[in-house]
Design an enzyme around this catalytic site. Structure first.
Site, short mmCIF file in Angstrom:
data_model
loop_
_atom_site.label_atom_id
_atom_site.label_comp_id
_atom_site.label_asym_id
_atom_site.label_seq_id
_atom_site.Cartn_x
_atom_site.Cartn_y
_atom_site.Cartn_z
N THR A 189 0.85 -1.19 0.00
CA THR A 189 0.00 0.00 0.00
C THR A 189 0.88 1.24 0.00
O THR A 189 1.80 1.36 0.81
CB THR A 189 -0.93 0.00 1.22
OG1 THR A 189 -1.83 -1.09 1.10
CG2 THR A 189 -1.71 1.29 1.33
N HIS A 214 -6.43 -11.06 -2.39
CA HIS A 214 -5.80 -10.82 -1.09
C HIS A 214 -6.58 -11.60 -0.02
O HIS A 214 -7.60 -11.14 0.49
CB HIS A 214 -5.78 -9.33 -0.78
CG HIS A 214 -4.79 -8.95 0.29
ND1 HIS A 214 -4.20 -9.88 1.13
CD2 HIS A 214 -4.25 -7.74 0.64
CE1 HIS A 214 -3.37 -9.26 1.95
NE2 HIS A 214 -3.38 -7.96 1.66
N ASN A 274 -3.58 -11.23 5.90
CA ASN A 274 -3.39 -10.00 6.69
C ASN A 274 -4.66 -9.42 7.30
O ASN A 274 -4.74 -8.21 7.55
CB ASN A 274 -2.69 -8.92 5.85
CG ASN A 274 -1.30 -9.32 5.43
OD1 ASN A 274 -0.82 -10.38 5.82
ND2 ASN A 274 -0.65 -8.50 4.63
N TYR A 291 -7.79 -9.09 6.10
CA TYR A 291 -8.80 -8.45 5.26
C TYR A 291 -9.94 -9.45 5.00
O TYR A 291 -9.97 -10.53 5.56
CB TYR A 291 -8.15 -7.89 4.00
CG TYR A 291 -7.10 -6.86 4.34
CD1 TYR A 291 -7.46 -5.69 5.02
CD2 TYR A 291 -5.76 -7.07 4.06
CE1 TYR A 291 -6.49 -4.75 5.39
CE2 TYR A 291 -4.79 -6.14 4.43
CZ TYR A 291 -5.16 -4.99 5.10
OH TYR A 291 -4.21 -4.08 5.49
N ASN A 318 -4.01 -7.04 11.96
CA ASN A 318 -5.42 -6.63 11.93
C ASN A 318 -6.32 -7.53 12.78
O ASN A 318 -7.44 -7.88 12.39
CB ASN A 318 -5.94 -6.58 10.49
CG ASN A 318 -5.45 -5.34 9.75
OD1 ASN A 318 -5.32 -4.27 10.33
ND2 ASN A 318 -5.16 -5.50 8.47
#
Length: 365
Positions: A28, A178, A181, A183, A238
């Site tokens: 990102t 993705h 992580n 998400y 996260n």
């Protein structure tokens, strides 16, 4: 010549022939003003086209997937046109590029989303103890997401499909889903964020279902050879956690993804940054169950990358921060030259500073 692959060995990946095994990891960078890719981004990716494969920063498949400030997306005509600049710049230099499709799920805030979008997740479980940056209000607590209905799940799967189709229209060679992580896809996989009592929660097969349905639908739409997926076993980013059936879950995922015939699995190991160590046993279990190319990543330098390739732990190696700070990373690895250091103060700031101004070897000379 060694009888094992090196970073500079070519590799067939789906219908692509990669010129080396040095992969640019998705990172990102928050330069997409209005969530639309731009000329700045085209120059950035074009600078790094010597990689065997570039994987873009996380790119939202829908308004609901826009978690962070200034991240790009792939759901509007303007975004597709913007990405065409990027793919053209990479292909002009003989590179290959996949778009990473990232729905952030609960890792989001309304101030980073357009009007009408909402924060959704497998369960109404808020990400606690952390905050998110918004350009509007600075650092803010995460909101409690709305638990997704079956209609929401069906819609999200189609959003991934539409984004993949838009990626191909924009000139990408493929997409990376993705699933890591913390998400949305990972939120379904991990019991820390999935408390569902229906067919998407509870058992290994149920928690894997959303990931596999997204992968199958995307493969059906653009071809399995154009689809990879990123996974993070033992990841705690996260708000994710380590749970009892973790190894069985990721082996099941790998087996099923292998049957779909995806181009690769990209394994995340953040132990170099203080996350729990990812045991070699689960890496080899995923590799063997999947049966296709594996991208390994996580704090690699050239020496350790060569060793893990020689040991057969993976087939390609992804580099993040070294690629961020060294547009000519492949040449530096080839010649043994020193690397530029990455400036963390400019990782996510808008503008060219810390983005386009890292010098190449030629410029330093």
């Amino acid at each position: 010549m060694p009888d094992y692959p090196t970073l500079f060995s070519p590799l067939t990946l789906g219908d692509l022939t990669l010129k080396n095994r040095v992969i640019m990891a998705p990172m990102t960078r928050s330069r997409a003003i209005g969530n639309v890719p731009n000329a700045l981004m085209a120059e950035y990716y074009g600078q790094r086209a010597d990689a065997g494969l570039l994987i873009t920063e996380g790119t939202a498949p829908s308004p609901n997937g826009l978690g962070y400030a200034r991240i790009p997306a792939l759901f509007s005509e303007a975004q597709v046109e913007g990405w065409k600049q990027v793919t053209a710049a990479v292909h002009a230099k003989g590179g290959a590029i996949f778009a990473q499709v990232m729905h952030t799920g609960r890792v989001s805030h309304p101030d980073n989303m357009p009007s009408g979008a909402e924060v959704v997740a497998p369960s109404a479980a808020r990400l606690e103890g952390e905050q998110m940056w918004t350009d509007k209000g600075g650092m803010q607590d995460y909101p409690t997401p709305r638990a997704m209905t079956q209609a929401d799940i069906d819609a999200a799967i189609q959003e991934f499909v539409a984004a993949a189709q838009n990626a191909i229209a924009a000139g990408f060679d493929g997409v990376e889903l993705h699933g890591a992580n913390g998400y949305l896809i990972d939120q379904f996989i991990n019991v820390a964020s999935n408390a569902r009592g229906d067919e998407y929660g509870g058992s290994v097969a149920n928690r894997s279902r959303f990931a596999l349905e997204v992968a199958q639908a995307t493969a059906d739409a653009i071809g399995a050879q154009r689809v990879g997926i990123r996974l993070s076993p033992y990841g705690v980013f996260n708000g994710m956690g380590i749970f009892g059936s973790l190894d069985a879950t990721f082996r099941h995922l790998a087996e099923q993804l292998g049957q779909i015939g995806l181009a690769y699995i990209h394994l995340v190991d953040h132990s170099a940054m203080g996350a729990p160590e990812v045991p070699t046993a689960i890496k080899t279990s995923i590799r063997d169950a999947f049966g296709g190319p594996i991208i390994i990543s996580g704090g690699y330098d050239a020496e350790r990358a060569e060793q893990d390739l020689a040991d057969g732990l993976g087939h390609l190696v992804a580099f993040g921060r070294p690629f961020l700070a060294n547009p000519d990373l492949v040449e530096r690895f080839r010649t043994g030259a020193a690397l530029n250091e990455a400036d963390s103060n400019t990782f996510y700031t808008p503008g060219p500073e810390g983005y386009l101004d890292y010098p190449t070897l030629d410029e330093q000379a």
